[in-house]
Design a protein around this motif. Structure first.
Motif, short mmCIF file in Angstrom:
data_model
loop_
_atom_site.label_atom_id
_atom_site.label_comp_id
_atom_site.label_asym_id
_atom_site.label_seq_id
_atom_site.Cartn_x
_atom_site.Cartn_y
_atom_site.Cartn_z
N PRO A 2 51.42 25.65 85.54
CA PRO A 2 51.61 24.98 84.25
C PRO A 2 51.36 25.87 83.03
O PRO A 2 51.14 25.36 81.95
N PHE A 3 51.42 27.18 83.20
CA PHE A 3 51.12 28.08 82.08
C PHE A 3 52.40 28.61 81.43
O PHE A 3 52.44 29.72 80.91
N HIS A 4 53.43 27.78 81.43
CA HIS A 4 54.76 28.22 81.04
C HIS A 4 55.17 27.79 79.64
O HIS A 4 56.20 28.24 79.14
N ALA A 64 61.00 23.68 86.80
CA ALA A 64 61.56 24.35 85.62
C ALA A 64 63.09 24.22 85.57
O ALA A 64 63.67 24.04 84.50
N VAL A 65 63.74 24.31 86.74
CA VAL A 65 65.21 24.23 86.72
C VAL A 65 65.65 22.80 86.39
O VAL A 65 66.69 22.59 85.75
N TYR A 80 63.76 27.91 80.03
CA TYR A 80 63.31 27.23 81.24
C TYR A 80 63.77 27.96 82.51
O TYR A 80 63.07 27.99 83.51
N HIS A 81 64.95 28.57 82.45
CA HIS A 81 65.40 29.36 83.60
C HIS A 81 64.55 30.62 83.78
O HIS A 81 64.36 31.07 84.91
N ALA A 82 64.05 31.17 82.67
CA ALA A 82 63.14 32.32 82.79
C ALA A 82 61.87 31.92 83.54
O ALA A 82 61.33 32.71 84.31
N VAL A 83 61.42 30.68 83.33
CA VAL A 83 60.25 30.17 84.06
C VAL A 83 60.61 29.96 85.53
O VAL A 83 59.87 30.36 86.44
N SER A 84 61.75 29.33 85.77
CA SER A 84 62.16 29.01 87.14
C SER A 84 62.28 30.26 88.00
O SER A 84 61.85 30.26 89.17
#
Length: 247
Positions: A2-4, A64-65, A80-84
């Motif tokens: 959850p640090f995104h 994330a995706v 969000y894709h960078a997180v995924s």
């Protein structure tokens, strides 16, 4: 996760030149490499801790995706894709075997290339149209063919479509999960399913993005927003970097 939470907000608000280097590449190159060094050289991890890393990676991929799928802002969607994609890297490290860890590191390098390309392409689109809202875009493939082609290639890469670079690093992570499965248990099957499902959702998300930005119908009220719209690509200083990254 959850640090995104800082990444999507940064992607939406910060200048593209910042997001292309920070969320897209630099923090992955530093953070994931640090995690690998901690796992391999500093701490001796048992199978339970590796399993936690695999679970965190799988949850990050899917959650994330799914958040990316519902976004209406080009840059926030990419955030969000960078997180995924970090989920794949952590998942590879969590396998604890050489091919999985190598796949995670390889995916880290691949991500820096194709995500930089995507963010810079988003910058080209925003510079041309003065908006990053997907609802206000459309029909740009004829006006910006080079940016369109670069975005298409980078989208295929992030989705794991062969023969692009993202496919090979994801394939190595899948092989690492299968190798992990030889020691028993069912967690590797769940994580493998999550990783493959995440790739499918990523592809669906980028089909939506490509259609909304470059294909589909041209937004009727955009001409009032942007004023006179020239029928040519952005300057070569803007399309050359995305072309090099796409190649």
């Amino acid at each position: 996760m959850p640090f995104h939470t800082w990444i999507p907000e940064t992607a939406k608000e910060a200048p593209i030149s910042v997001t292309a280097f920070l969320p897209a590449s630099l923090d992955k190159l530093l953070g994931i490499y640090l995690l690998v060094r901690l796992v391999l050289n500093v701490f001796i991890l048992n199978s339970f801790v590796y399993a936690i890393l695999m679970v965190i990676g799988s949850i990050t991929i899917i959650a994330a995706v799914m958040m990316a799928l519902v976004q209406h802002d080009f840059k926030k969607l990419l955030g969000y894709h960078a997180v995924s994609q970090v989920g794949y890297m952590v998942l590879g490290i969590g396998t604890g075997n050489p091919i999985g860890i190598a796949g995670g590191l390889f995916h880290m390098l691949n991500h820096a290339i194709y995500k930089c390309c995507l963010f810079l392409s988003a910058g080209n689109v925003e510079y041309k149209t003065k908006t990053s809202e997907l609802d206000n875009l459309g029909g740009l493939s004829k006006i910006m063919p080079i940016t369109f082609l670069a975005t298409l290639i980078a989208s295929a890469a992030i989705s794991g479509v062969p023969p692009f670079n993202g496919f090979f690093s994801k394939w190595m992570i899948y092989q690492g999960l299968i190798e992990r499965g030889k020691s028993g248990g069912v967690l590797w099957i769940i994580c493998l399913g999550a990783a493959m499902f995440g790739s499918g959702l990523t592809l669906a998300s980028f089909i939506k993005l490509i259609h909304a930005v470059f294909l589909g119908q041209e937004a009727g009220h955009r001409s009032q927003v942007t004023g006179h719209r020239s029928r040519d690509e952005v300057s070569w200083q803007m399309w050359l970097p995305v072309s090099i990254l796409a190649i």
